[in-house]
Design an enzyme around this catalytic site. Structure first.
Site, PDB file in Angstrom:
ATOM      1  N   LYS A   1       0.625  -1.281  -0.184  1.00 19.71           N
ATOM      2  CA  LYS A   1       0.039  -0.061   0.011  1.00 19.71           C
ATOM      3  C   LYS A   1       0.878   1.345  -0.117  1.00 19.71           C
ATOM      4  CE  LYS A   1      -2.413  -1.015   3.966  1.00 19.71           C
ATOM      5  NZ  LYS A   1      -1.662  -2.217   4.449  1.00 19.71           N
TER       6      LYS A   1
ATOM      7  N   ARG B   1      -9.340   0.871   8.437  1.00 22.21           N
ATOM      8  CA  ARG B   1      -9.439  -1.039   9.264  1.00 22.21           C
ATOM      9  C   ARG B   1     -10.181  -0.862   9.631  1.00 22.21           C
ATOM     10  NH1 ARG B   1      -3.200   0.593   8.766  1.00 22.21           N
ATOM     11  NH2 ARG B   1      -2.882  -1.516   9.374  1.00 22.21           N
TER      12      ARG B   1
ATOM     13  N   ARG C   1      11.472  -6.926   4.561  1.00 22.28           N
ATOM     14  CA  ARG C   1      11.171  -5.068   4.994  1.00 22.28           C
ATOM     15  C   ARG C   1      11.934  -4.460   6.372  1.00 22.28           C
ATOM     16  NH1 ARG C   1       5.326  -1.663   4.674  1.00 22.28           N
ATOM     17  NH2 ARG C   1       5.046  -2.825   7.174  1.00 22.28           N
TER      18      ARG C   1
HETATM   19  P1  AMP Z   1       1.141   0.648   8.711  1.00 25.11           P
HETATM   20  O1  AMP Z   1       1.844   1.328   8.757  1.00 25.11           O
HETATM   21  O2  AMP Z   1      -0.890   1.293   8.004  1.00 25.11           O
HETATM   22  O3  AMP Z   1       0.935  -1.009   8.978  1.00 25.11           O
HETATM   23  O4  AMP Z   1      -0.081   0.453  10.707  1.00 25.11           O
HETATM   24  C1  AMP Z   1       1.519   0.386  11.437  1.00 25.11           C
HETATM   25  C2  AMP Z   1      -0.039   0.341  12.761  1.00 25.11           C
HETATM   26  O5  AMP Z   1      -0.090   1.413  13.629  1.00 25.11           O
HETATM   27  C3  AMP Z   1      -0.714  -0.635  12.232  1.00 25.11           C
HETATM   28  O6  AMP Z   1      -0.285  -2.400  13.311  1.00 25.11           O
HETATM   29  C4  AMP Z   1      -1.768   0.328  13.734  1.00 25.11           C
HETATM   30  O7  AMP Z   1      -1.053  -0.649  14.986  1.00 25.11           O
HETATM   31  C5  AMP Z   1      -1.655   1.564  13.582  1.00 25.11           C
HETATM   32  N1  AMP Z   1      -2.770   2.158  12.630  1.00 25.11           N
HETATM   33  C6  AMP Z   1      -1.959   2.151  11.514  1.00 25.11           C
HETATM   34  N2  AMP Z   1      -3.582   2.532  10.664  1.00 25.11           N
HETATM   35  C7  AMP Z   1      -4.864   2.425  11.999  1.00 25.11           C
HETATM   36  C8  AMP Z   1      -5.843   2.406  11.623  1.00 25.11           C
HETATM   37  N3  AMP Z   1      -6.590   2.895  10.319  1.00 25.11           N
HETATM   38  N4  AMP Z   1      -6.606   1.934  13.014  1.00 25.11           N
HETATM   39  C9  AMP Z   1      -5.947   1.714  14.163  1.00 25.11           C
HETATM   40  N5  AMP Z   1      -4.394   1.362  13.679  1.00 25.11           N
HETATM   41  C10 AMP Z   1      -3.885   1.940  12.802  1.00 25.11           C
END
Ligand code: AMP
Length: 192
Positions: free
Chosen positions: A13, A88, A127
């Site tokens: 993404k 999410r 990664r």
């Molecule tokens: P990501 O960078 O999208 O993989 O997100 C890393 C972490 O940030 C996730 O595992 C969640 O702990 C938190 N996070 C990111 N986006 C959300 C969201 N929309 N709702 C809740 N937690 C989020």
């Protein structure tokens, strides 16, 4: 044009969002990136988010929604957004709809990157070497993130499917290959 880029952790993404915003002149809003920025700068929000992120759990809806809405407001002049990692949960999807509707706007499409779980785990492991992300380096946390995705985030697919806005894209192959597939879908949304 507002697009939700959807998919499990490691689906690509972030990488694809960067290419899409460049081509289509959109604003990239990644809730994960915003949380990490806050952690780096040791803000109150960052300290709070870290306790959830380190375990691979979701940051509570009310905190995430408030932060996302503030970021949209900050970019009020934008011609559109790529939402990456948001919504999410169903609650987040509903909040986003209400928020955009109040502005006379909407989500035009959810583009979902589909990648098998074994490939996701391989990608996250790789990664971790360069990302420096603690949540990429720990297999238990990775599994939890995938489980949370399947249990809490996957229902968001049905939410957009009901609206006829859900589009699946094969997330396997080279970065440019996947990007071409995404562009074909975006171009079909907005005729040149
Ligand atoms: P990501 O960078 O999208 O993989 O997100 C890393 C972490 O940030 C996730 O595992 C969640 O702990 C938190 N996070 C990111 N986006 C959300 C969201 N929309 N709702 C809740 N937690 C989020």
């Amino acid at each position: 044009m507002n697009i939700v880029l959807f998919g499990p952790p490691g689906a690509g993404k972030g990488t694809q969002s960067k290419l899409l915003i460049e081509k289509y002149g959109l604003t990239h809003l990644s809730t994960g990136d915003i949380f990490r920025y806050n952690i780096k700068n040791e803000t109150e929000l960052g300290t709070l988010a870290k306790t959830y992120m380190d375990k691979g759990e979701l940051v509570p809806d009310h905190i995430t929604i408030k932060m996302l809405e503030a970021e949209v407001e900050k970019n009020a002049g934008s011609s559109g957004f790529i939402f990456d990692g948001f919504p999410r949960t169903i609650k987040q999807a509903e909040a986003l709809d209400n928020f955009l509707n109040a502005k006379g706007s909407q989500i035009h499409s959810m583009l979902a990157l589909v990648v098998p779980e074994t490939e996701l785990k391989n990608r996250l492991k790789e990664r971790a070497i360069t990302s420096g992300r603690a949540d990429d380096a720990n297999p238990t946390v990775i599994q939890n993130r995938i489980d949370v995705y399947n249990n809490e985030t996957l229902p968001v697919k049905n939410y957009y499917q009901t609206d006829g806005k859900y589009i699946e894209v094969v997330g396997l192959g080279g970065i440019q290959e996947v990007f071409s597939r995404l562009c074909a879908e975006v171009d079909a949304l907005v005729p040149a």
